[in-house]
Design an enzyme around this catalytic site. Structure first.
Site, PDB file in Angstrom:
ATOM      1  N   ASP A   1      54.907  21.039  31.768  1.00 41.09           N
ATOM      2  CA  ASP A   1      55.104  19.638  32.154  1.00 41.09           C
ATOM      3  C   ASP A   1      56.555  19.208  31.961  1.00 41.09           C
ATOM      4  O   ASP A   1      57.259  19.734  31.095  1.00 41.09           O
ATOM      5  CB  ASP A   1      54.162  18.751  31.311  1.00 41.09           C
ATOM      6  CG  ASP A   1      53.957  17.386  31.932  1.00 41.09           C
ATOM      7  OD1 ASP A   1      54.315  17.183  33.105  1.00 41.09           O
ATOM      8  OD2 ASP A   1      53.419  16.508  31.225  1.00 41.09           O
TER       9      ASP A   1
ATOM     10  N   HIS B   1      60.851  21.126  40.077  1.00 40.18           N
ATOM     11  CA  HIS B   1      59.810  22.148  40.298  1.00 40.18           C
ATOM     12  C   HIS B   1      60.449  23.503  40.608  1.00 40.18           C
ATOM     13  O   HIS B   1      59.971  24.543  40.173  1.00 40.18           O
ATOM     14  CB  HIS B   1      58.878  21.722  41.436  1.00 40.18           C
ATOM     15  CG  HIS B   1      58.118  20.465  41.141  1.00 40.18           C
ATOM     16  ND1 HIS B   1      57.474  20.255  39.942  1.00 40.18           N
ATOM     17  CD2 HIS B   1      57.901  19.334  41.874  1.00 40.18           C
ATOM     18  CE1 HIS B   1      56.896  19.059  39.951  1.00 40.18           C
ATOM     19  NE2 HIS B   1      57.152  18.482  41.106  1.00 40.18           N
TER      20      HIS B   1
ATOM     21  N   LEU C   1      50.052  42.615  31.102  1.00 44.91           N
ATOM     22  CA  LEU C   1      49.792  41.183  30.939  1.00 44.91           C
ATOM     23  C   LEU C   1      48.991  40.630  32.126  1.00 44.91           C
ATOM     24  O   LEU C   1      49.314  40.898  33.284  1.00 44.91           O
ATOM     25  CB  LEU C   1      51.130  40.448  30.857  1.00 44.91           C
ATOM     26  CG  LEU C   1      51.060  38.918  30.804  1.00 44.91           C
ATOM     27  CD1 LEU C   1      50.597  38.436  29.440  1.00 44.91           C
ATOM     28  CD2 LEU C   1      52.415  38.303  31.137  1.00 44.91           C
TER      29      LEU C   1
HETATM   30  C1  IPE Z   1      49.378  18.298  33.957  1.00 43.41           C
HETATM   31  O1  IPE Z   1      50.557  17.574  34.092  1.00 43.41           O
HETATM   32  C2  IPE Z   1      49.198  19.204  35.114  1.00 43.41           C
HETATM   33  C3  IPE Z   1      50.113  20.329  35.202  1.00 43.41           C
HETATM   34  C4  IPE Z   1      51.033  20.640  34.337  1.00 43.41           C
HETATM   35  C5  IPE Z   1      49.951  21.149  36.346  1.00 43.41           C
HETATM   36  P1  IPE Z   1      50.567  16.107  34.705  1.00 43.41           P
HETATM   37  O2  IPE Z   1      51.969  15.684  34.733  1.00 43.41           O
HETATM   38  O3  IPE Z   1      49.827  16.098  35.986  1.00 43.41           O
HETATM   39  O4  IPE Z   1      49.714  15.302  33.628  1.00 43.41           O
HETATM   40  P2  IPE Z   1      49.663  13.743  33.325  1.00 43.41           P
HETATM   41  O5  IPE Z   1      49.453  13.030  34.635  1.00 43.41           O
HETATM   42  O6  IPE Z   1      50.951  13.374  32.694  1.00 43.41           O
HETATM   43  O7  IPE Z   1      48.522  13.597  32.370  1.00 43.41           O
HETATM   44  C1  IPE Z   2      54.802  19.480  35.787  1.00 38.47           C
HETATM   45  O1  IPE Z   2      55.873  18.602  35.861  1.00 38.47           O
HETATM   46  C2  IPE Z   2      54.483  20.145  37.096  1.00 38.47           C
HETATM   47  C3  IPE Z   2      53.260  19.635  37.732  1.00 38.47           C
HETATM   48  C4  IPE Z   2      52.423  18.784  37.225  1.00 38.47           C
HETATM   49  C5  IPE Z   2      52.973  20.144  39.045  1.00 38.47           C
HETATM   50  P1  IPE Z   2      55.692  17.124  36.387  1.00 38.47           P
HETATM   51  O2  IPE Z   2      55.869  17.125  37.855  1.00 38.47           O
HETATM   52  O3  IPE Z   2      54.415  16.544  35.933  1.00 38.47           O
HETATM   53  O4  IPE Z   2      56.905  16.414  35.704  1.00 38.47           O
HETATM   54  P2  IPE Z   2      56.899  14.978  35.015  1.00 38.47           P
HETATM   55  O5  IPE Z   2      55.781  14.977  34.012  1.00 38.47           O
HETATM   56  O6  IPE Z   2      56.682  13.981  36.092  1.00 38.47           O
HETATM   57  O7  IPE Z   2      58.235  14.867  34.376  1.00 38.47           O
HETATM   58 MG    MG Z   3      53.860  15.543  34.265  1.00 39.41          MG
END
Ligand code: IPE
Ligand code: IPE
Ligand code: MG
Length: 254
Positions: free
Chosen positions: A34, A51, A145
């Site tokens: 995240d 990303h 792995l």
């Molecule tokens: C969780 O992250 C999903 C992934 C890392 C793929 P999100 O960014 O979607 O989660 P919330 O919305 O902060 O809970």
């Molecule tokens: C995690 O990073 C990747 C996915 C959930 C796909 P985020 O896209 O949620 O990044 P933040 O949380 O908005 O910074």
């Molecule tokens: Mg996120």
């Protein structure tokens, strides 16, 4: 003891490569990757740049896990709730597996990594499914792995589907209610071929599960960091493993 040793070590630069104990390495590490969007925002970049950068962290952490002797690495890449995001971002995320696998498949093969995917395939674009299927079949006989991408994964949906299958088994006389136990439930989940995670890592400072492996994480050790996923390094991963090695897992016993 290990923390003191580590502190001593880390004072003398450069920081040494992975020093976690060789025994007691978590067999299965699951990661909620995240913070890609916030990483990009801090740099004045579009979210998709985060990303893209996160993809490099996937490679880095896969190699680190392999080197440390982790047997299963499961990465939360896209949740069933992430479809709520703007179309441009979702489109970019759906193209990432293809991009990642095109660039990395040779290295994954060389490291004997087996690629797997868990999630609800039906909503994924065909090019995403094709890239994943190709990588899975190419690496199917690898014995190193096991790298599982949780893509369009949602734990509640997974559990509801399992419950429906179990209910059908009962209805059609293949199973009685009394026979439903942990093992029956686990064997109907998308993780049926994986052990439960020993260690869960979440980056970016959020302290929640966001619908990830709710059943499977019942007794996992959890480790959280404020570091955004694109900046998550081998050293951070080693720190998480070391912290895991200091924990006492009791499973409700003494
Ligand atoms: C969780 O992250 C999903 C992934 C890392 C793929 P999100 O960014 O979607 O989660 P919330 O919305 O902060 O809970
Ligand atoms: C995690 O990073 C990747 C996915 C959930 C796909 P985020 O896209 O949620 O990044 P933040 O949380 O908005 O910074
Ligand atoms: Mg996120």
């Amino acid at each position: 003891m290990i923390s003191r040793l580590w502190a001593k070590f880390s004072k003398s630069s450069p920081r040494p490569a992975a020093q976690p104990q060789s025994g007691n390495v978590p067999k299965h590490v699951a990661v909620i990757m995240d913070g890609n969007g916030r990483w990009a925002k801090d740099r004045g970049l579009p979210r998709i740049a985060g990303h893209h950068s996160g993809m490099k962290a996937v490679k880095r952490i896969t190699m680190a896990a392999d080197r440390l002797g982790v047997e299963y690495l499961t990465l939360y890449a896209f949740s069933t709730e992430n479809w709520k995001r703007p179309k441009d971002e979702v489109d970019f995320l759906m193209k990432l597996p293809q991009q990642f696998l095109e660039i990395e498949i040779d290295d994954l093969m060389e490291k004997n990594v087996q690629v797997r995917v868990m999630g609800h395939r039906e909503d994924l674009p065909s090019f995403t499914i094709k890239a994943l299927d190709e990588a899975m079949s190419k690496t199917a006989n690898n014995t190193g792995l096991v790298l599982t991408f949780a893509l369009n994964y949602g734990s509640r949906k997974e559990m509801l589907e399992a419950i429906k299958e179990i209910a059908a088994d009962v209805q059609e006389g293949r199973l009685t209610c009394d026979q439903i136990d942990d093992h029956v439930m686990s064997s109907h989940l998308l993780t049926r071929d994986l052990p439960d995670p020993d260690l869960l890592i979440r980056t970016s400072g959020e302290l929640r599960l966001s619908n990830f492996m709710l059943w499977q994480l019942a007794y996992s050790e959890m480790w959280f960091t404020d570091v955004y996923w694109p900046e998550f390094s081998e050293t951070h991963f080693e720190e998480a493993v070391q912290e895991y090695q200091r924990r006492a897992r009791r499973y409700g016993g003494l």
